[in-house]
Enzyme design. Structure first.
Site, short mmCIF file in Angstrom:
data_model
loop_
_atom_site.label_atom_id
_atom_site.label_comp_id
_atom_site.label_asym_id
_atom_site.label_seq_id
_atom_site.Cartn_x
_atom_site.Cartn_y
_atom_site.Cartn_z
N HIS A 29 0.85 -1.20 0.00
CA HIS A 29 0.00 0.00 0.00
C HIS A 29 0.87 1.24 0.00
CE1 HIS A 29 0.43 1.64 4.14
NE2 HIS A 29 0.67 0.39 4.48
N CYS A 30 0.32 2.31 -0.55
CA CYS A 30 0.99 3.61 -0.51
C CYS A 30 0.17 4.52 0.40
CB CYS A 30 1.15 4.18 -1.91
SG CYS A 30 -0.40 4.44 -2.79
N MET A 31 0.18 5.82 0.13
CA MET A 31 -0.54 6.75 0.99
C MET A 31 -2.05 6.58 0.92
SD MET A 31 1.48 8.61 2.76
CE MET A 31 0.34 9.91 3.22
N ARG A 33 -3.68 4.00 -1.51
CA ARG A 33 -4.14 2.86 -2.29
C ARG A 33 -3.63 1.52 -1.76
NH1 ARG A 33 -2.84 5.12 -8.42
NH2 ARG A 33 -3.79 7.18 -8.15
#
Length: 510
Positions: A29-31, A33
């Site tokens: 995961h990113c910020m 998504r």
């Protein structure tokens, strides 16, 4: 419902809709998504996924990305990982896809979603170049560092405020240590992530990068100059770790297995370390200094013009995947100056997008489907999460995307003008945008001045994006096509208000 139960429920709702645990190859995961590597894309039910209350949209790129928003994604991902592991252990079959909702008969947000999907697919094909794939790798190195940058950046801002006010003088040194500790060792984390991303042993990448921040390098001379701890920064760490990966892979091929555990790590650190000390640190240091000097020169001399161009072109850069090249530049500026002056200007692109979306809302009073999409996505847009508005509204409509860029250009020009006048506005971390950037603002003037300039830029972006879109964002044909009485079918509307795409079309990238 408790927060833990809510996150667990979201993960449980998503898992069967992506084909079940057996279909999930990788999870990250990113910020904003949840990024999934899927074995079989055809097992995904896009329509049902978009109808999950916490899901703001989906993006299909090199991974299948589910937009959950900041905060939520960090809480849902561990629950999702746990369920995938449990599902694999139990050898459960992939969940059945939810039957798609019927397609609507007239112009609605569903049609915009389908158009957005077609554009996304075309861009994906164009973006699969070696250079852009390399940029994605660079992003994969720095994105995991963003939470620490944000946390330390906010503490730095709080500490600066307390120091200026003369409050809690016994606490501010501790806060300074908390804020600066990570940045002092960021090269090590970059080296670790770089080796991991390029297929080497992560700890060896970190070990080689640690040389850069070791205080003892001050006793070493290279190119006729004494080295300084931290010289070369994250760029030097990146280069050192990549070199370490190649040395390690060479050793794995040629060193006998019986000696591998002793020889390979030793040669990797020794050879890469020597090149780092007597070459990379100096070269990367010169490049880092040049980046900082150029950024200062650009905004000091270009001012409003530079801000106008940067703010106006950032959304197209995102579409092309080229914005990832800015991540090491931001990090280098933060490492050198304490903040990046580029991010607040680039954040104005989101302000123009918000203004354009509001204008679309008023220009299409009869189309309840599109208006509902805007209402659900606008709060996230104000906080800097613009994908639902971009790919679900403005980009498929065409002209509103261009007028949104105009709004971003004027907002960037506003902030750039004040930079030229000597009032720098920077961010102590990367990742957040929009209103979420306020706690991270810093500059060479007082906090009040810095906040006022950034807020003025946002207002300029909102207003210009709105006016440009309202008066120039629609042709007569476009209005005739989309300003129609259209209420989306109940089954196609997410609990968040977001529409889903019809089953005969590809889902929108959001």
């Amino acid at each position: 419902m408790a927060t833990e139960d809510k996150n667990s429920a979201t993960a449980a709702a998503i898992l069967p809709l992506v084909g079940g645990a057996a279909n999930v190859g990788s999870i990250a995961h990113c910020m904003t998504r949840l990024r999934l590597g899927l074995h079989d894309r055809s097992l995904v039910d896009d329509e049902a996924l978009k109808a999950v209350p916490a899901v703001m949209g989906v993006v299909e790129d090199d991974t299948y990305q589910i937009v959950l928003g900041p905060g939520t994604v960090a809480r849902v991902t561990p629950e999702f990982e746990r369920m995938v592991e449990e599902g694999r252990a139990a050898a459960t079959a992939p969940g059945e896809a939810t039957p798609p909702a019927p397609a609507s008969a007239s112009a609605s947000a569903d049609e915009l979603a389908a158009q957005g999907a077609a554009m996304k697919a075309a861009r994906k094909a164009k973006n699969a170049t070696p250079f852009k794939l390399f940029l994605r790798r660079i992003a994969n190195i720095f994105v995991p560092l963003i939470p620490a940058l944000i946390g330390c950046g906010i503490i730095a801002g709080l500490n600066g405020l307390l120091v200026n006010l003369g409050w809690l003088t016994s606490v501010t040194p501790a806060l300074a240590a908390m804020a600066s500790g990570f940045m002092a060792l960021i090269a090590v984390f970059v080296g670790y992530n770089t080796a991991k991303e390029f297929g080497g042993t992560p700890i060896l990448g970190g070990a080689v990068a640690a040389i850069i921040v070791f205080p003892g390098v001050a006793n070493i001379e290279a190119f006729g100059q004494k080295l300084a701890p931290g010289q070369g920064g994250v760029l030097g760490a990146l280069g050192a770790a990549v070199l370490a990966v190649y040395v390690e892979k060479w050793c794995r091929r040629w060193v006998p297995e019986a000696l591998d555990v002793l020889v390979t790590p030793t040669l990797t650190v020794l050879l890469s370390g020597l090149v780092t000390i007597f070459g990379l640190m100096y070269v990367a240091g010169e490049i880092s200094t040049a980046i900082g000097t150029f950024a200062d020169w650009l905004l000091s001399n270009g001012g409003a013009g530079a801000g106008f161009v940067l703010g106006g072109l950032f959304l197209p850069l995102v579409m092309l995947g080229l914005h990832q090249a800015l991540i090491p530049i931001h990090t280098t500026l933060i490492e050198q100056q304490g903040y990046t002056v580029l991010l607040p200007i680039l954040a104005m692109a989101g302000a123009g997008q918000v203004g354009a979306a509001v204008a679309v809302y008023f220009r299409l009073p009869r189309n309840q489907s599109i208006r509902r999409t805007i209402r659900s996505a606008l709060p996230a847009g104000l906080l800097g999460v613009g994908e639902p508005l971009i790919y679900g509204v403005s980009l498929p409509l065409g002209r509103p995307f261009i007028t949104a860029c105009v709004g971003g250009a004027f907002g960037g020009g506003f902030v750039g003008l004040f930079n030229q006048l000597g009032d720098k506005v920077g961010s102590t971390a990367i990742g957040p945008s929009g209103w979420a950037l306020f706690p991270l603002l810093d500059g060479n003037q007082g906090l009040g001045t810095t906040v006022a300039i950034y807020a003025g830029g946002l207002l300029a972006g909102y207003l210009t994006g709105f006016l440009a879109t309202y008066f120039f964002g629609f042709s007569k044909d476009l209005l005739a096509e989309f300003d129609v009485a259209q209420e989306p079918a109940e089954s196609t509307v997410a609990a968040t208000g977001g529409p889903t795409s019809p089953p005969t079309k590809e889902p929108a990238g959001v």
